[in-house]
Scaffold this motif. Structure first.
Motif, PDB file in Angstrom:
ATOM      1  N   PRO A  83       0.876  -1.272  -0.123  1.00 46.56           N
ATOM      2  CA  PRO A  83       0.155  -0.157  -0.072  1.00 46.56           C
ATOM      3  C   PRO A  83       0.704   1.177   0.175  1.00 46.56           C
ATOM      4  CG  PRO A  83      -0.553  -1.554   1.829  1.00 46.56           C
ATOM      5  CD  PRO A  83       0.420  -1.896   1.158  1.00 46.56           C
ATOM      6  N   MET A  84       2.012   1.340   0.624  1.00 45.88           N
ATOM      7  CA  MET A  84       2.915   2.493   0.819  1.00 45.88           C
ATOM      8  C   MET A  84       3.335   2.721  -0.560  1.00 45.88           C
ATOM      9  SD  MET A  84       6.048   3.448   3.265  1.00 45.88           S
ATOM     10  CE  MET A  84       6.878   2.057   2.816  1.00 45.88           C
ATOM     11  N   MET A  85       3.581   1.721  -1.316  1.00 47.56           N
ATOM     12  CA  MET A  85       4.243   2.097  -2.787  1.00 47.56           C
ATOM     13  C   MET A  85       3.440   2.152  -3.965  1.00 47.56           C
ATOM     14  SD  MET A  85       7.338   2.624  -2.030  1.00 47.56           S
ATOM     15  CE  MET A  85       8.639   2.506  -0.648  1.00 47.56           C
ATOM     16  N   LEU A  86       2.073   1.913  -3.652  1.00 43.10           N
ATOM     17  CA  LEU A  86       1.250   1.671  -4.524  1.00 43.10           C
ATOM     18  C   LEU A  86       1.006   2.962  -5.314  1.00 43.10           C
ATOM     19  CD1 LEU A  86      -1.010   0.214  -5.962  1.00 43.10           C
ATOM     20  CD2 LEU A  86      -2.697   1.067  -4.173  1.00 43.10           C
ATOM     21  N   PRO A  87       1.155   4.321  -4.695  1.00 46.97           N
ATOM     22  CA  PRO A  87       1.120   5.496  -5.468  1.00 46.97           C
ATOM     23  C   PRO A  87       1.978   5.663  -6.712  1.00 46.97           C
ATOM     24  CG  PRO A  87       0.949   5.981  -3.191  1.00 46.97           C
ATOM     25  CD  PRO A  87       1.233   4.693  -3.246  1.00 46.97           C
ATOM     26  N   LEU A  88       3.246   4.866  -6.611  1.00 48.24           N
ATOM     27  CA  LEU A  88       4.137   4.827  -7.831  1.00 48.24           C
ATOM     28  C   LEU A  88       3.728   4.072  -8.801  1.00 48.24           C
ATOM     29  CD1 LEU A  88       7.573   4.704  -5.670  1.00 48.24           C
ATOM     30  CD2 LEU A  88       6.465   6.628  -6.738  1.00 48.24           C
ATOM     31  N   ALA A  89       2.964   2.871  -8.450  1.00 48.34           N
ATOM     32  CA  ALA A  89       2.478   2.002  -9.554  1.00 48.34           C
ATOM     33  C   ALA A  89       1.047   2.629 -10.466  1.00 48.34           C
ATOM     34  CB  ALA A  89       2.025   0.624  -8.957  1.00 48.34           C
ATOM     35  N   ARG A 106      16.390   9.987 -12.496  1.00 44.62           N
ATOM     36  CA  ARG A 106      15.693   8.290 -12.675  1.00 44.62           C
ATOM     37  C   ARG A 106      14.911   8.374 -14.126  1.00 44.62           C
ATOM     38  NH1 ARG A 106      14.009   8.439  -6.741  1.00 44.62           N
ATOM     39  NH2 ARG A 106      15.670   7.118  -6.081  1.00 44.62           N
ATOM     40  N   PRO A 107      15.037   7.181 -14.679  1.00 45.18           N
ATOM     41  CA  PRO A 107      14.465   6.994 -15.950  1.00 45.18           C
ATOM     42  C   PRO A 107      12.658   6.708 -15.786  1.00 45.18           C
ATOM     43  CG  PRO A 107      15.384   4.944 -15.372  1.00 45.18           C
ATOM     44  CD  PRO A 107      15.933   6.085 -14.362  1.00 45.18           C
ATOM     45  N   GLY A 108      11.950   6.780 -16.654  1.00 51.38           N
ATOM     46  CA  GLY A 108      10.485   6.576 -16.352  1.00 51.38           C
ATOM     47  C   GLY A 108      10.397   5.108 -16.291  1.00 51.38           C
ATOM     48  N   HIS A 109       9.132   4.668 -16.212  1.00 53.81           N
ATOM     49  CA  HIS A 109       8.766   3.346 -15.986  1.00 53.81           C
ATOM     50  C   HIS A 109       9.091   2.412 -17.256  1.00 53.81           C
ATOM     51  CE1 HIS A 109       7.028   3.939 -12.108  1.00 53.81           C
ATOM     52  NE2 HIS A 109       6.324   5.096 -12.449  1.00 53.81           N
ATOM     53  N   PRO A 110       9.251   1.211 -17.043  1.00 55.89           N
ATOM     54  CA  PRO A 110       9.518   0.272 -18.236  1.00 55.89           C
ATOM     55  C   PRO A 110       8.545   0.276 -19.397  1.00 55.89           C
ATOM     56  CG  PRO A 110       9.326  -1.016 -16.233  1.00 55.89           C
ATOM     57  CD  PRO A 110       9.337   0.362 -15.686  1.00 55.89           C
ATOM     58  N   GLU A 136       6.904  11.918  -5.209  1.00 56.26           N
ATOM     59  CA  GLU A 136       7.576  11.163  -6.109  1.00 56.26           C
ATOM     60  C   GLU A 136       6.518  10.780  -7.162  1.00 56.26           C
ATOM     61  OE1 GLU A 136      10.916   8.225  -7.727  1.00 56.26           O
ATOM     62  OE2 GLU A 136      10.724   8.439  -5.498  1.00 56.26           O
ATOM     63  N   SER A 137       5.417  10.197  -6.917  1.00 59.45           N
ATOM     64  CA  SER A 137       4.179   9.726  -7.870  1.00 59.45           C
ATOM     65  C   SER A 137       3.777  10.924  -8.605  1.00 59.45           C
ATOM     66  CB  SER A 137       3.342   8.787  -7.129  1.00 59.45           C
ATOM     67  OG  SER A 137       2.387   9.733  -6.273  1.00 59.45           O
ATOM     68  N   VAL A 138       3.479  11.989  -7.821  1.00 58.09           N
ATOM     69  CA  VAL A 138       2.930  13.307  -8.354  1.00 58.09           C
ATOM     70  C   VAL A 138       3.981  13.761  -9.406  1.00 58.09           C
ATOM     71  CG1 VAL A 138       2.487  15.752  -7.797  1.00 58.09           C
ATOM     72  CG2 VAL A 138       1.579  13.786  -6.518  1.00 58.09           C
ATOM     73  N   ARG A 139       5.362  13.872  -9.064  1.00 63.02           N
ATOM     74  CA  ARG A 139       6.204  14.127  -9.957  1.00 63.02           C
ATOM     75  C   ARG A 139       6.226  13.391 -11.415  1.00 63.02           C
ATOM     76  NH1 ARG A 139      10.571  12.031 -10.261  1.00 63.02           N
ATOM     77  NH2 ARG A 139      12.296  12.513 -11.338  1.00 63.02           N
ATOM     78  N   LEU A 140       6.206  11.922 -11.224  1.00 60.24           N
ATOM     79  CA  LEU A 140       6.299  11.153 -12.309  1.00 60.24           C
ATOM     80  C   LEU A 140       4.975  11.425 -13.196  1.00 60.24           C
ATOM     81  CD1 LEU A 140       7.315   7.899 -10.615  1.00 60.24           C
ATOM     82  CD2 LEU A 140       8.664   9.198 -12.357  1.00 60.24           C
ATOM     83  N   ARG A 141       3.891  11.623 -12.384  1.00 62.63           N
ATOM     84  CA  ARG A 141       2.733  11.978 -13.199  1.00 62.63           C
ATOM     85  C   ARG A 141       2.756  13.331 -14.229  1.00 62.63           C
ATOM     86  NH1 ARG A 141      -1.147  10.836  -8.641  1.00 62.63           N
ATOM     87  NH2 ARG A 141      -0.927   8.712  -8.450  1.00 62.63           N
ATOM     88  N   GLU A 142       3.503  13.983 -13.698  1.00 56.48           N
ATOM     89  CA  GLU A 142       3.829  15.637 -14.324  1.00 56.48           C
ATOM     90  C   GLU A 142       4.821  15.308 -15.550  1.00 56.48           C
ATOM     91  OE1 GLU A 142       4.978  18.092 -11.289  1.00 56.48           O
ATOM     92  OE2 GLU A 142       3.019  18.232 -10.382  1.00 56.48           O
ATOM     93  N   ARG A 143       5.583  14.282 -15.661  1.00 61.18           N
ATOM     94  CA  ARG A 143       6.511  13.994 -16.776  1.00 61.18           C
ATOM     95  C   ARG A 143       5.729  13.822 -17.853  1.00 61.18           C
ATOM     96  NH1 ARG A 143      11.524  10.168 -15.181  1.00 61.18           N
ATOM     97  NH2 ARG A 143      12.913  11.804 -14.478  1.00 61.18           N
TER      98      ARG A 143
END
Length: 194
Positions: free
Chosen positions: A41-47, A129-133, A187-194
């Protein structure tokens, strides 16, 4: 979970050791269950963002929801499996600390250094960091499993510094968990903004 007083004025969490009458296998299973209940649950925002992107690539596929769910389960299974090496290392460290009082006295300083180094490593690498695979192959059940497992492995690697900091600061401490969750959400918010 209980605490074992240690030389140097700190306490070792009993979650690294079997309790009375429990086998090492039972202790490992208990830890991995706790690890999954906490880390997934803690890492779910990144997924969320990569799984939403995955579902978007399956727009014409009739089983898009099912395949996305399969990828999400593979992601969660990868995070859960990462708990086994963590437990093995923690249990070995706990046994060494119980056997060597001189090392146990140095543990508060070593934990502080590991925590700061892990957090610094995580935050320093944040911007590069690179984006997701990326998705490869046809959308099918096996491809969804592979994609989810690849996504999970990527997430475990990316969060290894944060995991070290979390373990060093006390994996079951409320303030530590709150800080880790805040970092993951940012970090998940930042990834969504990419």
């Amino acid at each position: 979970m209980g605490q074992i007083p240690m030389p140097g004025g700190w306490s070792l969490s009993a979650l690294w050791l079997p309790v009375c009458g429990q086998s090492w296998l039972g202790a490992a299973a208990g830890f991995i269950g706790m690890w999954a209940a906490m880390m997934v649950p803690m890492m779910l925002p990144l997924a969320v963002a990569p799984l939403m992107n995955y579902r978007a690539t399956l727009a014409g596929e009739g089983r898009a929801f099912l395949l996305t769910a399969i990828a999400g389960l593979a992601w969660a299974a990868t995070w859960t499996a990462s708990g086994l090496p963590v437990y093995l290392a923690g249990a070995a460290a706990a046994r060494a600390l119980l056997a060597m009082p001189a090392l146990a006295r140095m543990m508060p300083v070593l934990a502080a250094v590991a925590g700061v180094a892990g957090a610094a490593w995580h935050l320093a690498a944040w911007h590069r960091r690179p984006g997701h695979p990326e998705l490869r192959g046809r959308p099918a059940c096996v491809a969804a499993l592979r994609h989810g497992a690849r996504l999970g492995a990527h997430c475990v690697r990316r969060c290894s510094g944060l995991t070290v900091a979390l373990l060093a600061a006390g994996i079951t401490e409320t303030a530590t968990m709150a800080c880790a969750i805040a970092i993951v959400v940012a970090e998940s918010v930042r990834l969504r903004e990419r």
